[in-house]
Every structure is written in structure tokens, then in C-alpha cells.
Design a protein around this motif. Structure first.
Motif, PDB file in Angstrom:
ATOM      1  N   LEU A  49     -17.181  92.970 -56.144  1.00  0.00           N
ATOM      2  CA  LEU A  49     -17.256  92.376 -54.570  1.00  0.00           C
ATOM      3  C   LEU A  49     -17.386  91.084 -54.838  1.00  0.00           C
ATOM      4  CD1 LEU A  49     -20.356  92.948 -53.432  1.00  0.00           C
ATOM      5  CD2 LEU A  49     -18.587  94.047 -51.970  1.00  0.00           C
ATOM      6  N   THR A  68     -13.518 104.350 -50.819  1.00  0.00           N
ATOM      7  CA  THR A  68     -12.862 102.955 -50.466  1.00  0.00           C
ATOM      8  C   THR A  68     -11.894 102.963 -48.868  1.00  0.00           C
ATOM      9  OG1 THR A  68     -12.608 102.191 -52.542  1.00  0.00           O
ATOM     10  CG2 THR A  68     -11.378 100.575 -50.994  1.00  0.00           C
ATOM     11  N   ASP A 113     -14.054  89.941 -43.188  1.00  0.00           N
ATOM     12  CA  ASP A 113     -14.828  88.664 -43.942  1.00  0.00           C
ATOM     13  C   ASP A 113     -14.872  87.853 -45.156  1.00  0.00           C
ATOM     14  OD1 ASP A 113     -17.925  88.342 -45.425  1.00  0.00           O
ATOM     15  OD2 ASP A 113     -17.483  87.078 -44.330  1.00  0.00           O
ATOM     16  N   THR A 149     -18.875  99.475 -45.219  1.00  0.00           N
ATOM     17  CA  THR A 149     -18.045  99.829 -46.034  1.00  0.00           C
ATOM     18  C   THR A 149     -16.978 100.614 -45.258  1.00  0.00           C
ATOM     19  OG1 THR A 149     -19.557 101.795 -44.421  1.00  0.00           O
ATOM     20  CG2 THR A 149     -20.264  99.941 -45.952  1.00  0.00           C
ATOM     21  N   ARG A 191     -13.854  90.441 -48.391  1.00  0.00           N
ATOM     22  CA  ARG A 191     -14.693  92.053 -47.647  1.00  0.00           C
ATOM     23  C   ARG A 191     -14.653  92.346 -46.443  1.00  0.00           C
ATOM     24  NH1 ARG A 191     -21.257  90.921 -49.253  1.00  0.00           N
ATOM     25  NH2 ARG A 191     -19.863  89.866 -50.957  1.00  0.00           N
ATOM     26  N   THR A 192     -14.567  93.663 -46.366  1.00  0.00           N
ATOM     27  CA  THR A 192     -14.491  95.142 -45.506  1.00  0.00           C
ATOM     28  C   THR A 192     -15.941  94.804 -45.094  1.00  0.00           C
ATOM     29  OG1 THR A 192     -12.949  95.821 -44.394  1.00  0.00           O
ATOM     30  CG2 THR A 192     -12.779  96.339 -46.337  1.00  0.00           C
ATOM     31  N   TYR A 250      -9.153  93.437 -50.805  1.00  0.00           N
ATOM     32  CA  TYR A 250     -10.539  93.035 -50.211  1.00  0.00           C
ATOM     33  C   TYR A 250     -11.306  94.081 -50.870  1.00  0.00           C
ATOM     34  CZ  TYR A 250      -8.200  91.237 -46.387  1.00  0.00           C
ATOM     35  OH  TYR A 250      -7.782  90.578 -44.700  1.00  0.00           O
ATOM     36  N   ALA A 251     -12.970  93.334 -51.535  1.00  0.00           N
ATOM     37  CA  ALA A 251     -14.286  94.411 -51.468  1.00  0.00           C
ATOM     38  C   ALA A 251     -14.955  95.619 -50.621  1.00  0.00           C
ATOM     39  CB  ALA A 251     -14.782  94.193 -52.073  1.00  0.00           C
ATOM     40  N   ASP A 271     -13.605  99.508 -54.440  1.00  0.00           N
ATOM     41  CA  ASP A 271     -14.783  99.525 -54.623  1.00  0.00           C
ATOM     42  C   ASP A 271     -15.620  99.163 -56.112  1.00  0.00           C
ATOM     43  OD1 ASP A 271     -14.282 102.368 -54.910  1.00  0.00           O
ATOM     44  OD2 ASP A 271     -16.271 102.552 -53.953  1.00  0.00           O
ATOM     45  N   ALA A 287     -17.914  96.494 -48.364  1.00  0.00           N
ATOM     46  CA  ALA A 287     -19.242  97.015 -48.450  1.00  0.00           C
ATOM     47  C   ALA A 287     -20.106  97.635 -49.851  1.00  0.00           C
ATOM     48  CB  ALA A 287     -19.710  96.798 -46.855  1.00  0.00           C
TER      49      ALA A 287
END
Length: 311
Positions: free
Chosen positions: A280, A30, A12, A289, A286-287, A270-271, A255, A273
Motif C-alpha cells: 500500500l 489481486t 484512488d 479489493t 490504490r483500488t 495499484y495496490a 497485493d 485495498a
């Protein structure tokens, strides 16, 4: 890469980097599922990344002795960055320390006093290269039954008087005590029973200033204190410089607040979810969880693009 789980959804909000050379990933929250295991899909993705010529670094707040959960999934280099950047270890050599960036004991003592004054009720643990020790009121570490229980000031003394020591006691026991008392401090842990996690972090950073680096990765009010300038990001940058890898060639995953510097340093980040709101906001993408294999999904995309480009 074709996943046995079907096509990987696109990450995302973030374009994939053209030619990544290194993946830096946090572990808890993570890469690991909540049950603290690495999924089969993630194991396959890590192997595929290495086969494609992309190094993988585990970058974690965990001490070296808690790396068994991923040690068999390290390929090639075998290195990991532990204790929020305070230690670089070789997992192929059973967690051998390659580099230590310690928290000096006099600085740790100053931090203890500052937090006792600013947040009464704070209790402490001291993470050494040889293991962890903690105060009587600190939440116990059941994974470390051999820990010494004492006030932080005593635990941080350079020379420790061993109670009950008598003349003629075996010299090897003497030496063991001296070695432990002089072992480098890799992290000081501070716990508060009543403050909110972020509230405690704010109080601590205000009280300590630039004398140490303070962050957190726990859902409770548990802070992690490292030497000034020591972080996941700064140690990762040193390791990358040794390899001629620029930040633009790094893809990072995390995370929690202890990942923030690493995520902003990396060219692509990438954070998860499930990440902390600050993470975030800071990450470039974002990816999904950790329990949905968010890291593996992005790695599959990276490897697929690399193969499509003929690399």
C-alpha cells in the motif's frame, strides 16, 4: 467502457496513464477472488483491454502447472510470468516453458544451510520445472500427490540414486529419474512453524544476503527463494524490452511483498485495498479489493479513456 455493474468508481490516489501498452497483474489476492476464480466482470475487462490494444500479462508466484485458473482468459500473446519471474510460459501451448531463470542447485543448498542455521525448524520444498518435492515436515501439497518426500539436501542433489534400482530395470524409468534430478530449480520454498511472516523474511534476507532473492506472498511464514536478481519486476522488464515497451507504459497490480519490485518499476501501479502495508505504501495508487474486482475497475477506466481519446 460501460460496465454492466454500473459506472466504475475512479481509482484512488493515482492518475490514469495517458497511453498504457501493457497491464501486469498478480493473481492470488489481486485478480482472482478468494475462491480462486476470475469473475465475469474481470473476464470482460481483460478482453476489452486486449481489444483496445493493451497487452495483459499475468505475473504470479504460481508455477506454470497451476495456471489453468486463468489460461482460457489469456488473449493475443498467451504468455505469463510464473514462479516470481523464474519462468515465462505460453499458456496457449499448455504452459510450455519459453524461458527459465533458474536457482542454481549449489546456491539452493547454501540457502538451505543458512536458513537451517539462522532459523532452526525451517522446512523446505523444491519447485522444479517438472514439479514440486518437499521434506517430510513441510506442509503437504495436496495438489501434487506425486511429489517426492525427502530432505532438501537429497532433493537438490544433481544425481539421484533411485532406491530399489536393480540391474536390468527399464531404461525409460532410469531416464525419467535422471531428467527429474537434473531439472532446473525455479524456486525454493521455506516454511517456519513459529516465526511471523515478516520476521522470517527479515531473518532469511539477513542470513542469505545477495546469494538469492527472497520474498513472500503467503499469509503464513512461507518464503519463496529465487536466483539472484530474479523477480517479477526483472523478468517483466526483459519481456517489455523485447516488445519495445517502457516502464512508463506499464500499469501493474499487486497485493503482497513479492509484487513490490514490479509495482515500483511500473510507471503506474495499484495496490489492492486488501494489500500488505508495504505494498500500500509503495504503489502509486490504490483500488478496491480483489473480491470487489479492483483490477477490472481500473481496466474499465483505462479502456474508457483510450476510447475517448480515439485510440
Amino acid at each position: 467502457m460501460t460496465s454492466p455493474h454500473g459506472p466504475a468508481p475512479a481509482p484512488d490516489d493515482s492518475p490514469l496513464p495517458a497511453r498504457p501498452r501493457l497491464i501486469a497483474t498478480d493473481l492470488d489476492g489481486t485478480l482472482l477472488h478468494d475462491d480462486k476464480y476470475v469473475s465475469d466482470r474481470t473476464i470482460a475487462a481483460l478482453a476489452a483491454a486486449e481489444q483496445a490494444g493493451i497487452e495483459v500479462f499475468f505475473v504470479t508466484g504460481r508455477p506454470a502447472r497451476w495456471m489453468d485458473v486463468v489460461s482460457e482468459h489469456v488473449h493475443g500473446h498467451g504468455m505469463a510470468i510464473c514462479a516470481n519471474g523464474a519462468a515465462v510460459v505460453d499458456l496457449h501451448a499448455g504452459g510450455k516453458l519459453l524461458q527459465v531463470r533458474p536457482l542454481e542447485r549449489d546456491t539452493a543448498l547454501a540457502v538451505v544451510q543458512a536458513l537451517r542455521d539462522a532459523a532452526p525448524g525451517t522446512t523446505f520444498a523444491v519447485e522444479l520445472t517438472t514439479g514440486i518435492h518437499y521434506e517430510p515436515a513441510y506442509p503437504p501439497f495436496h495438489q501434487d500427490p506425486g511429489a517426492t518426500i525427502a530432505a532438501a539436501e537429497k532433493l537438490l542433489q544433481v544425481q539421484v540414486q533411485v532406491q530399489g534400482q536393480i540391474q536390468g530395470q527399464a531404461q525409460d524409468q532410469d531416464q525419467e529419474a535422471e531428467d527429474d534430478s537434473a531439472a532446473p530449480v525455479v524456486k525454493l520454498l521455506a516454511h517456519h512453524p513459529d516465526l511471523t511472516p515478516d520476521g522470517f523474511l527479515t531473518v532469511a534476507r539477513t542470513a542469505v544476503g545477495d546469494r538469492a532473492t527472497i520474498t513472500r506472498s503467503s499469509p503464513s511464514a512461507l518464503l519463496e527463494v529465487s536466483g539472484p536478481g530474479v523477480s517479477k519486476a526483472s523478468t517483466l522488464a526483459l519481456c517489455c524490452a523485447q516488445r519495445g515497451i517502457s516502464s512508463d507504459e506499464v500499469v501493474a497490480f499487486g497485493d503482497m511483498p513479492n509484487d513490490l519490485e514490479m509495482l515500483t518499476w511500473a510507471g503506474t501501479s495499484y495496490a489492492m485495498a486488501n494489500a500488505h502495508p508495504d505494498v500500500l505504501a509503495a504503489a502509486s495508487g490504490r483500488t478496491v479489493t480483489n473480491n470487489e474486482d479492483g483490477v477490472a475497475i481500473v481496466i474499465e477506466q483505462l479502456v474508457a479513456r483510450r476510447r475517448a481519446d480515439g485510440h
